[in-house]
Design a protein around this motif. Structure first.
Motif, short mmCIF file in Angstrom:
data_model
loop_
_atom_site.label_atom_id
_atom_site.label_comp_id
_atom_site.label_asym_id
_atom_site.label_seq_id
_atom_site.Cartn_x
_atom_site.Cartn_y
_atom_site.Cartn_z
N LEU A 83 0.82 -1.31 -0.11
CA LEU A 83 -0.09 -0.01 0.02
C LEU A 83 0.71 1.19 -0.09
O LEU A 83 0.47 2.12 -0.72
CB LEU A 83 -0.87 0.15 1.18
CG LEU A 83 -1.79 1.38 1.59
CD1 LEU A 83 -2.73 1.54 0.40
CD2 LEU A 83 -2.59 1.41 2.73
N VAL A 84 1.87 1.43 0.82
CA VAL A 84 2.61 2.55 0.82
C VAL A 84 3.59 2.60 -0.15
O VAL A 84 3.62 3.75 -0.76
CB VAL A 84 3.62 2.30 2.22
CG1 VAL A 84 4.50 3.50 2.20
CG2 VAL A 84 2.74 2.30 3.35
N THR A 85 4.27 1.82 -0.88
CA THR A 85 4.92 1.80 -1.97
C THR A 85 4.22 2.13 -3.43
O THR A 85 4.58 3.03 -3.86
CB THR A 85 6.03 0.48 -1.97
OG1 THR A 85 5.31 -0.54 -2.26
CG2 THR A 85 6.88 0.65 -0.96
N MET A 86 3.16 1.18 -3.47
CA MET A 86 2.46 1.24 -4.84
C MET A 86 1.29 2.66 -4.56
O MET A 86 1.43 3.25 -5.89
CB MET A 86 2.05 0.20 -4.99
CG MET A 86 2.85 -1.18 -5.30
SD MET A 86 3.72 -0.86 -6.89
CE MET A 86 3.01 -0.70 -8.16
N GLY A 87 1.21 2.76 -3.43
CA GLY A 87 0.27 4.06 -3.26
C GLY A 87 1.22 5.24 -3.64
O GLY A 87 0.42 6.36 -4.18
N SER A 88 2.52 5.20 -3.11
CA SER A 88 3.27 6.38 -3.25
C SER A 88 3.47 6.81 -4.88
O SER A 88 3.39 8.01 -5.29
CB SER A 88 4.42 6.40 -2.39
OG SER A 88 4.06 6.21 -1.23
N ALA A 89 3.83 5.66 -5.47
CA ALA A 89 4.20 5.74 -6.85
C ALA A 89 2.77 6.10 -7.64
O ALA A 89 2.84 6.92 -8.72
CB ALA A 89 4.62 4.40 -7.45
N ALA A 90 1.58 5.66 -7.26
CA ALA A 90 0.39 6.05 -7.86
C ALA A 90 0.23 7.28 -7.54
O ALA A 90 -0.43 7.85 -8.61
CB ALA A 90 -0.68 5.04 -7.53
N TRP A 91 0.41 7.85 -6.46
CA TRP A 91 0.30 9.43 -6.21
C TRP A 91 0.96 10.32 -7.10
O TRP A 91 0.65 11.14 -7.28
CB TRP A 91 0.40 9.47 -4.74
CG TRP A 91 0.35 10.95 -4.22
CD1 TRP A 91 1.09 11.96 -3.94
CD2 TRP A 91 -0.89 11.50 -4.07
NE1 TRP A 91 0.56 12.83 -3.57
CE2 TRP A 91 -0.79 12.99 -3.65
CE3 TRP A 91 -2.33 11.31 -4.23
CZ2 TRP A 91 -1.80 13.97 -3.54
CZ3 TRP A 91 -3.33 12.11 -3.87
CH2 TRP A 91 -3.14 13.44 -3.73
N ILE A 92 2.42 10.02 -7.46
CA ILE A 92 3.20 10.71 -8.03
C ILE A 92 2.64 10.72 -9.46
O ILE A 92 2.57 11.87 -10.00
CB ILE A 92 4.50 10.23 -7.96
CG1 ILE A 92 4.95 10.69 -6.67
CG2 ILE A 92 5.52 10.92 -8.88
CD1 ILE A 92 6.48 9.94 -6.12
N ILE A 93 2.25 9.75 -10.03
CA ILE A 93 1.98 9.47 -11.32
C ILE A 93 0.46 10.19 -11.62
O ILE A 93 0.31 11.00 -12.45
CB ILE A 93 1.65 7.89 -11.79
CG1 ILE A 93 3.20 7.25 -11.92
CG2 ILE A 93 0.89 7.94 -13.16
CD1 ILE A 93 2.91 5.84 -12.00
N LEU A 94 -0.64 10.11 -10.65
CA LEU A 94 -1.83 10.65 -10.85
C LEU A 94 -1.46 12.15 -10.51
O LEU A 94 -2.25 13.15 -10.99
CB LEU A 94 -2.77 10.15 -9.83
CG LEU A 94 -3.48 8.81 -10.15
CD1 LEU A 94 -4.29 8.51 -8.98
CD2 LEU A 94 -4.11 8.75 -11.36
N GLY A 95 -0.61 12.33 -9.50
CA GLY A 95 -0.46 13.94 -9.20
C GLY A 95 0.11 14.79 -10.22
O GLY A 95 -0.13 15.87 -10.33
N THR A 96 0.99 14.18 -11.17
CA THR A 96 1.32 15.12 -12.21
C THR A 96 0.24 15.65 -13.13
O THR A 96 0.36 16.57 -13.76
CB THR A 96 2.27 14.18 -13.11
OG1 THR A 96 1.66 13.24 -13.76
CG2 THR A 96 3.42 13.60 -12.79
N GLN A 97 -0.90 14.87 -13.18
CA GLN A 97 -1.82 15.28 -13.72
C GLN A 97 -2.78 16.54 -13.35
O GLN A 97 -3.10 17.54 -13.58
CB GLN A 97 -2.99 14.44 -14.05
CG GLN A 97 -2.51 12.96 -14.69
CD GLN A 97 -2.10 13.37 -16.34
OE1 GLN A 97 -2.71 14.34 -17.03
NE2 GLN A 97 -0.76 13.07 -16.56
N MET A 98 -2.79 16.27 -11.84
CA MET A 98 -3.61 17.43 -11.09
C MET A 98 -2.92 18.82 -11.10
O MET A 98 -3.06 19.76 -10.91
CB MET A 98 -3.76 16.87 -9.73
CG MET A 98 -5.05 15.81 -9.75
SD MET A 98 -5.36 15.33 -8.04
CE MET A 98 -4.37 14.24 -7.52
#
Length: 132
Positions: A83-98
């Protein structure tokens, strides 16, 4: 009584939603602070708003992993590495859009919802110990 997997899924959703919205709020506040610093002193030179911008970036990158880990620990869940590692990676990927600024409020909430659902899904998985 709720099953163990359903309970862990719900905890993952609550923690992911809290982490996403909390981090987004902190980032948005720091970005606003940076903008105000630049408008307050437009002739301030190259470094005007640098500290505020650095704070926004630091918050964006560090708060989600910290909040995911601490939230699950507060809810007495262990083995949250995925959750922490993949969630953080997903946050960075989704975050680039926001963070690019061309995203509406509805789109932002949809991104946060997608992150929340992904976090709930990732919370279901636990590392297994090798059998001897």
């Amino acid at each position: 009584m709720l099953s163990s997997r359903l309970c862990r899924w719900l905890k993952g959703i609550v923690v992911s939603a809290t982490a996403a919205h909390g981090t987004y709020w902190v980032w948005e506040s720091a970005e606003q602070w940076e903008s105000e610093a630049r408008h307050a002193n437009p002739d301030g030179g190259i470094g005007t708003g640098f500290i505020e911008g650095a704070l926004a970036t630091f918050a964006w990158l560090t708060l989600v992993p910290l909040l995911l880990w601490s939230g699950m620990r507060l809810l007495r869940e262990r083995d949250n590495q995925l959750l922490v590692t993949m969630g953080s990676a997903a946050w960075i990927i989704l975050g680039t859009q926001m963070t690019e600024g061309g995203v509406s409020r509805v789109e932002t909430e949809l991104f946060l919802l997608a992150f929340t659902l992904l976090g709930g899904f990732l919370a279901l998985f636990r590392p297994t110990a090798p059998e001897e």
